[in-house]
Every structure is written in C-alpha cells, then in structure tokens.
Design a protein around this motif. Structure first.
Motif, PDB file in Angstrom:
ATOM      1  N   ARG A   1       0.826  -1.204   0.000  1.00  0.00           N
ATOM      2  CA  ARG A   1       0.000   0.000   0.000  1.00  0.00           C
ATOM      3  C   ARG A   1       0.861   1.256   0.000  1.00  0.00           C
ATOM      4  NH1 ARG A   1      -5.178  -1.180   3.993  1.00  0.00           N
ATOM      5  NH2 ARG A   1      -5.958  -3.008   2.848  1.00  0.00           N
ATOM      6  N   VAL A   2       1.952   1.210   0.754  1.00  0.00           N
ATOM      7  CA  VAL A   2       2.855   2.363   0.768  1.00  0.00           C
ATOM      8  C   VAL A   2       3.457   2.586  -0.613  1.00  0.00           C
ATOM      9  CG1 VAL A   2       5.011   3.252   1.709  1.00  0.00           C
ATOM     10  CG2 VAL A   2       3.351   2.163   3.219  1.00  0.00           C
ATOM     11  N   SER A   3       3.857   1.500  -1.276  1.00  0.00           N
ATOM     12  CA  SER A   3       4.442   1.631  -2.615  1.00  0.00           C
ATOM     13  C   SER A   3       3.416   2.147  -3.610  1.00  0.00           C
ATOM     14  CB  SER A   3       4.997   0.285  -3.074  1.00  0.00           C
ATOM     15  OG  SER A   3       3.970  -0.677  -3.190  1.00  0.00           O
ATOM     16  N   ASP A   4       2.146   1.714  -3.485  1.00  0.00           N
ATOM     17  CA  ASP A   4       1.107   2.223  -4.377  1.00  0.00           C
ATOM     18  C   ASP A   4       0.890   3.717  -4.166  1.00  0.00           C
ATOM     19  OD1 ASP A   4       0.788  -0.290  -5.376  1.00  0.00           O
ATOM     20  OD2 ASP A   4      -0.984  -0.775  -4.173  1.00  0.00           O
ATOM     21  N   ARG A   5       0.932   4.156  -2.888  1.00  0.00           N
ATOM     22  CA  ARG A   5       0.743   5.580  -2.595  1.00  0.00           C
ATOM     23  C   ARG A   5       1.900   6.399  -3.172  1.00  0.00           C
ATOM     24  NH1 ARG A   5       0.882   5.242   2.526  1.00  0.00           N
ATOM     25  NH2 ARG A   5      -1.256   4.448   2.698  1.00  0.00           N
ATOM     26  N   LYS A   6       3.111   5.888  -3.043  1.00  0.00           N
ATOM     27  CA  LYS A   6       4.263   6.594  -3.607  1.00  0.00           C
ATOM     28  C   LYS A   6       4.187   6.657  -5.128  1.00  0.00           C
ATOM     29  CE  LYS A   6       7.549   5.616   0.134  1.00  0.00           C
ATOM     30  NZ  LYS A   6       8.826   4.940   0.499  1.00  0.00           N
ATOM     31  N   ALA A   7       3.703   5.567  -5.727  1.00  0.00           N
ATOM     32  CA  ALA A   7       3.588   5.548  -7.186  1.00  0.00           C
ATOM     33  C   ALA A   7       2.586   6.596  -7.663  1.00  0.00           C
ATOM     34  CB  ALA A   7       3.167   4.158  -7.656  1.00  0.00           C
ATOM     35  N   ARG A   8       1.468   6.761  -6.931  1.00  0.00           N
ATOM     36  CA  ARG A   8       0.497   7.791  -7.319  1.00  0.00           C
ATOM     37  C   ARG A   8       1.082   9.190  -7.140  1.00  0.00           C
ATOM     38  NH1 ARG A   8      -3.397   4.070  -5.223  1.00  0.00           N
ATOM     39  NH2 ARG A   8      -3.217   4.935  -3.122  1.00  0.00           N
ATOM     40  N   GLN A   9       1.885   9.384  -6.109  1.00  0.00           N
ATOM     41  CA  GLN A   9       2.517  10.688  -5.926  1.00  0.00           C
ATOM     42  C   GLN A   9       3.476  11.003  -7.061  1.00  0.00           C
ATOM     43  OE1 GLN A   9       4.319  10.430  -2.056  1.00  0.00           O
ATOM     44  NE2 GLN A   9       2.395  10.734  -0.943  1.00  0.00           N
ATOM     45  N   GLU A  10       4.218   9.988  -7.500  1.00  0.00           N
ATOM     46  CA  GLU A  10       5.132  10.210  -8.622  1.00  0.00           C
ATOM     47  C   GLU A  10       4.372  10.516  -9.906  1.00  0.00           C
ATOM     48  OE1 GLU A  10       7.510   6.733  -8.803  1.00  0.00           O
ATOM     49  OE2 GLU A  10       8.663   7.191  -6.994  1.00  0.00           O
ATOM     50  N   ARG A  11       3.255   9.804 -10.124  1.00  0.00           N
ATOM     51  CA  ARG A  11       2.476  10.056 -11.332  1.00  0.00           C
ATOM     52  C   ARG A  11       1.816  11.434 -11.298  1.00  0.00           C
ATOM     53  NH1 ARG A  11      -1.342   4.966 -12.333  1.00  0.00           N
ATOM     54  NH2 ARG A  11      -1.373   4.950 -10.055  1.00  0.00           N
ATOM     55  N   ALA A  12       1.513  11.937 -10.086  1.00  0.00           N
ATOM     56  CA  ALA A  12       0.907  13.264  -9.989  1.00  0.00           C
ATOM     57  C   ALA A  12       1.864  14.357 -10.448  1.00  0.00           C
ATOM     58  CB  ALA A  12       0.459  13.522  -8.554  1.00  0.00           C
ATOM     59  N   ASN A  13       3.159  14.086 -10.460  1.00  0.00           N
ATOM     60  CA  ASN A  13       4.155  15.068 -10.884  1.00  0.00           C
ATOM     61  C   ASN A  13       4.573  14.902 -12.339  1.00  0.00           C
ATOM     62  OD1 ASN A  13       4.301  16.282  -8.303  1.00  0.00           O
ATOM     63  ND2 ASN A  13       5.690  14.678  -7.586  1.00  0.00           N
ATOM     64  N   THR A  14       3.969  13.962 -13.060  1.00  0.00           N
ATOM     65  CA  THR A  14       4.245  13.789 -14.483  1.00  0.00           C
ATOM     66  C   THR A  14       3.463  14.824 -15.286  1.00  0.00           C
ATOM     67  OG1 THR A  14       2.430  12.198 -14.697  1.00  0.00           O
ATOM     68  CG2 THR A  14       4.618  11.319 -14.127  1.00  0.00           C
ATOM     69  N   PRO A  15       3.752  14.984 -16.583  1.00  0.00           N
ATOM     70  CA  PRO A  15       2.969  15.929 -17.406  1.00  0.00           C
ATOM     71  C   PRO A  15       1.464  15.648 -17.372  1.00  0.00           C
ATOM     72  CG  PRO A  15       4.967  15.292 -18.553  1.00  0.00           C
ATOM     73  CD  PRO A  15       4.909  14.460 -17.320  1.00  0.00           C
ATOM     74  N   LEU A  16       1.092  14.368 -17.388  1.00  0.00           N
ATOM     75  CA  LEU A  16      -0.329  14.043 -17.304  1.00  0.00           C
ATOM     76  C   LEU A  16      -0.910  14.465 -15.958  1.00  0.00           C
ATOM     77  CD1 LEU A  16      -2.867  12.705 -18.415  1.00  0.00           C
ATOM     78  CD2 LEU A  16      -2.010  10.507 -17.553  1.00  0.00           C
ATOM     79  N   GLY A  17      -0.144  14.246 -14.878  1.00  0.00           N
ATOM     80  CA  GLY A  17      -0.612  14.659 -13.563  1.00  0.00           C
ATOM     81  C   GLY A  17      -0.793  16.167 -13.467  1.00  0.00           C
ATOM     82  N   ARG A  18       0.140  16.936 -14.039  1.00  0.00           N
ATOM     83  CA  ARG A  18       0.012  18.405 -14.011  1.00  0.00           C
ATOM     84  C   ARG A  18      -1.184  18.859 -14.844  1.00  0.00           C
ATOM     85  NH1 ARG A  18       5.759  17.958 -13.909  1.00  0.00           N
ATOM     86  NH2 ARG A  18       5.886  17.978 -16.186  1.00  0.00           N
ATOM     87  N   LEU A  19      -1.432  18.173 -15.971  1.00  0.00           N
ATOM     88  CA  LEU A  19      -2.614  18.510 -16.771  1.00  0.00           C
ATOM     89  C   LEU A  19      -3.897  18.267 -15.984  1.00  0.00           C
ATOM     90  CD1 LEU A  19      -3.934  19.294 -19.462  1.00  0.00           C
ATOM     91  CD2 LEU A  19      -3.751  16.880 -20.158  1.00  0.00           C
ATOM     92  N   LEU A  20      -3.922  17.157 -15.252  1.00  0.00           N
ATOM     93  CA  LEU A  20      -5.096  16.872 -14.424  1.00  0.00           C
ATOM     94  C   LEU A  20      -5.261  17.917 -13.327  1.00  0.00           C
ATOM     95  CD1 LEU A  20      -4.805  12.967 -14.068  1.00  0.00           C
ATOM     96  CD2 LEU A  20      -6.489  14.248 -15.399  1.00  0.00           C
ATOM     97  N   ARG A  21      -4.167  18.412 -12.789  1.00  0.00           N
ATOM     98  CA  ARG A  21      -4.257  19.463 -11.763  1.00  0.00           C
ATOM     99  C   ARG A  21      -4.970  20.701 -12.315  1.00  0.00           C
ATOM    100  NH1 ARG A  21      -1.427  18.728  -7.104  1.00  0.00           N
ATOM    101  NH2 ARG A  21       0.297  17.208  -7.098  1.00  0.00           N
ATOM    102  N   TYR A  22      -4.555  21.140 -13.505  1.00  0.00           N
ATOM    103  CA  TYR A  22      -5.151  22.353 -14.074  1.00  0.00           C
ATOM    104  C   TYR A  22      -6.599  22.125 -14.490  1.00  0.00           C
ATOM    105  CZ  TYR A  22      -0.490  24.364 -13.993  1.00  0.00           C
ATOM    106  OH  TYR A  22       0.721  24.848 -13.579  1.00  0.00           O
ATOM    107  N   LEU A  23      -6.899  20.902 -14.948  1.00  0.00           N
ATOM    108  CA  LEU A  23      -8.293  20.588 -15.251  1.00  0.00           C
ATOM    109  C   LEU A  23      -9.130  20.607 -13.973  1.00  0.00           C
ATOM    110  CD1 LEU A  23      -7.928  17.675 -17.846  1.00  0.00           C
ATOM    111  CD2 LEU A  23      -8.602  20.049 -18.283  1.00  0.00           C
ATOM    112  N   GLY A  24      -8.568  20.058 -12.886  1.00  0.00           N
ATOM    113  CA  GLY A  24      -9.273  20.103 -11.607  1.00  0.00           C
ATOM    114  C   GLY A  24      -9.455  21.528 -11.112  1.00  0.00           C
ATOM    115  N   LEU A  25      -8.446  22.368 -11.355  1.00  0.00           N
ATOM    116  CA  LEU A  25      -8.543  23.781 -10.961  1.00  0.00           C
ATOM    117  C   LEU A  25      -9.693  24.466 -11.701  1.00  0.00           C
ATOM    118  CD1 LEU A  25      -7.470  26.366  -9.599  1.00  0.00           C
ATOM    119  CD2 LEU A  25      -5.853  26.573 -11.528  1.00  0.00           C
TER     120      LEU A  25
END
Length: 379
Positions: A22-46
């Motif tokens: 579970r810890v590794s899955d959480r870290k993997a999601r954090q890493e993906r949140a900092n990818t270009p796709l993750g940043r795009l999702l941030r701005y869409l959420g904004l």
C-alpha cells in the motif's frame, strides 16, 4: 477462530508485505501526480473547481440578496479551485487503479455475460418505454426510466450469475477443457510449480482461488513455527506474482465463508464451475475422483514424467542396504525410485549390474524389482 480452523478476514492481522504494497502504491500515485499528465489533471481540476465553486457561490449570493459576484462566489470558487488543483490527479489515478484491478479480475466469460445481460435489458426497456409513457403524469415520465434501470440491472446480474448454465445451453455440452477454470489448492500454491506450468502452456484456463485458501496461507504465514511461516509466505508471494502476471488470469472467489472445511469448498467450486482441481494432496485427489471431479495432481504428473524403466532393461546402480526379505538388497534410481535387488545383499556398498524383472505401482510411488546379472553374462 471457527470450527474449521479458518480465521475470518476481519480478525487476521495485516502482514508487513500488505502494508509495504500500500505504501508503494501511494508513492507511485505521488510520482504520477508530478508527471505531465498529472500536471494537466491538476489544471483541469482547478478549472472544474472554479466553475463549480462559482456556480455554488452565485446561488448563495442570490439567496442573501447580494450583488453578483459577491463574497460567497469568490470564496467558493477559490476554495473548490484549490481543492481541485491539489486532489484531482490523486483521485483520478486512484480510481484508475481500482478500475484496472477490478477489470483484471473479471474473466472474459463474465464480461461477455454482462454485455449480453445489458443488451437484453436494453431491448426489453425499449419495448416497454412507449406503453409506460402513456401512463398519467408523473408516472408516465418516471416509469420508463425506472423500469429501464431495473430491467438492465436484473438482466445483467442474472446472466453473470448463470453464465456457466447459459454457455452449456448454447454449446450443448460441457465447458471446453482449456476454458474450464482451475481451482487451486493451498498445497499447489505452496509447491510453486503451477506458475511455470501456466507460462509454458502446459496448463490453460483461468485460476480460481477460494477465500479459504487465502485464509489458510495467512494462518501459515502468521504461525509461530518457522517452517510453517515459510510455507505460508511462499504461497502468498506466489499468488501475488500470479495476479501481477498479465498472461495469467487469477480470480479470487468472493463467496463468504460458510463454515465448511476448505476441502469441501474446493470440491463445491469445482463442481459448480465445471472446473479442474489442481492439488498436491493425495487424499483430496482420491475424494475428488470419487466425486467425478477432474483432478490435476502435480505429484502424479511428476511420476508420469520420470524416465521410463521397463522389464528387461539392464542398468548399473549401487547397493545401499538390505531389503525386507532375507538376501535382498536395495538401491535407488536417479529419480529416487526404490529398487529391490533379489540376492543383492552380498553386493552392499558396491556397484552391480541388474536386470529389471517387474514393477509395482503403490500409493507412495513406484517399486522396481531387479535381479543381478551374472558375471559371465556381463562379459
């Protein structure tokens, strides 16, 4: 602890391997949140948060007879915009992981049955939509939608639950051997060789793992004895590897425990799903065969793949000790098969050439009887 020795899942302690996963899955999601796709999702959420917050705030301003845009509009838009910017990538990636895990557990047969059920429900709903729309208002406007949801849900559930019966009806026969599920026993997961058999193509079909098997492995992994712990952890690790292998379909049976023994649950699953039981347990193998259930016993396969030794063959082996009868000696083939050598006691500790006379198959394995070759015959 129940009478059958299986501890319910809610009372089982979580293993460190599950926590690490579970810890590794959480870290993997954090890493993906900092990818270009993750940043795009941030701005869409904004943007989405700003729009929703603006609409909610405007409604609150109107209720309070304030000028638009008022303080509620600004505060709601800012709060929801910031919330969307911070959480959108994590929510999206978490939903994607959960959906992927769910789809991975669904077999092709279940998916096909679900599609057929949805089509049947949709057709029935379309046929009833016009008559239901003629009902007096408001029933005429609500009934078609309600009936459509109910019919599609019932039809999809019925086709998934009765999938095997429907396939047998359309095929007019039993499920093909390569498509029949393989119900896996605890002993087979501890043994570990099932993965190689699947990857090499010697076994075909989805794996069906009962909850009772997972509970037994969990109990072994949490046992006080080191040997039992090793077996339990090896079985759980193998099950996790099988689930992560894209070429292998693993389905965990979600049927809640009924208080029956693990062997009874295995036999019932094999009978219900017209599947094959994969085990290393000799007693369970015999019970399943008496019940008419196909059994794949790994030890039986191992014995069948031993190098063939036939009556009349001549070979050389070392006499290691005395047999049960007077004058007999014993030795072993390379695969561990016991060889009883008539009049072989005199050759204990030395190599001797023997001729195979006969063989006997027992519950514990194969027994070979041999006779020493006379020296003049050897020369």
């Amino acid at each position: 602890m129940r009478d059958d020795g299986i501890t319910p899942p809610e009372s089982l302690p979580r293993t460190s391997s599950e926590h690490d996963r579970r810890v590794s899955d959480r870290k993997a999601r954090q890493e993906r949140a900092n990818t270009p796709l993750g940043r795009l999702l941030r701005y869409l959420g904004l943007v989405l948060g700003l729009l929703i917050g603006w609409a909610i705030g405007a409604a609150l301003d109107q209720l309070n007879a304030m000028q638009h845009p008022g303080p509620y509009t600004v505060m709601a838009a800012a709060a929801l915009g910031a919330l969307g910017f911070l959480t959108t990538p994590y929510i999206v990636f978490w939903l994607f992981d959960r959906l992927s895990a769910t789809v991975r557990r669904v077999t092709i047969g279940d998916f096909a049955a679900l599609i057929v059920g949805l089509l049947i429900g949709g057709v029935l709903s379309a046929l009833l939509a016009w008559p239901l729309s003629l009902l007096p208002s408001p029933a005429g406007s609500l009934a078609p939608t309600v009936v459509a949801v109910v019919l599609t849900t019932v039809a999809a559930t019925a086709t998934v639950v009765k999938r095997d019966e429907l396939l047998a009806l359309f095929q007019r026969g039993t499920v093909a051997a390569q498509d029949a599920p393989i119900i896996v026993d605890t002993s087979a997961l501890i043994d570990g060789r099932i993965r190689d058999l699947l990857r090499l193509g010697f076994l075909q079909g989805p794996l069906l793992v009962p909850q009772s098997v997972i509970y037994e492995l969990q109990q072994l992994a949490d046992a006080g004895d080191a040997q039992r712990q090793t077996k339990g952890k090896r079985g759980l690790d193998l099950l996790r590897q099988l689930q992560q292998d894209p070429s292998i379909t693993v389905v965990v049976d979600a049927t809640p425990p009924t208080g029956e023994s693990a062997d009874h649950i295995l036999l019932e699953l094999a009978r219900t799903h017209q599947g094959r039981l994969f085990t290393c347990d000799h007693a369970l193998t015999e019970v399943a065969r008496l019940a008419g259930i196909p059994v794949l016993n790994l030890y039986a396969l191992e014995r069948a793949l031993r190098p063939p030794v036939r009556p009349g063959d001549t070979l050389t082996l070392k006499v290691l000790g005395e047999g049960r009868e007077a004058g007999q000696g014993i030795g072993y083939l390379d695969d561990g098969t016991l060889v009883v050598i008539e009049a072989g006691a005199q050759y204990i500790g030395s190599q001797v050439t023997v001729t195979i006379q006969r063989m006997l198959q027992t519950n514990s394995g194969r027994l070979v009887f041999a006779q020493p070759v006379a020296k003049e015959e050897q020369g």
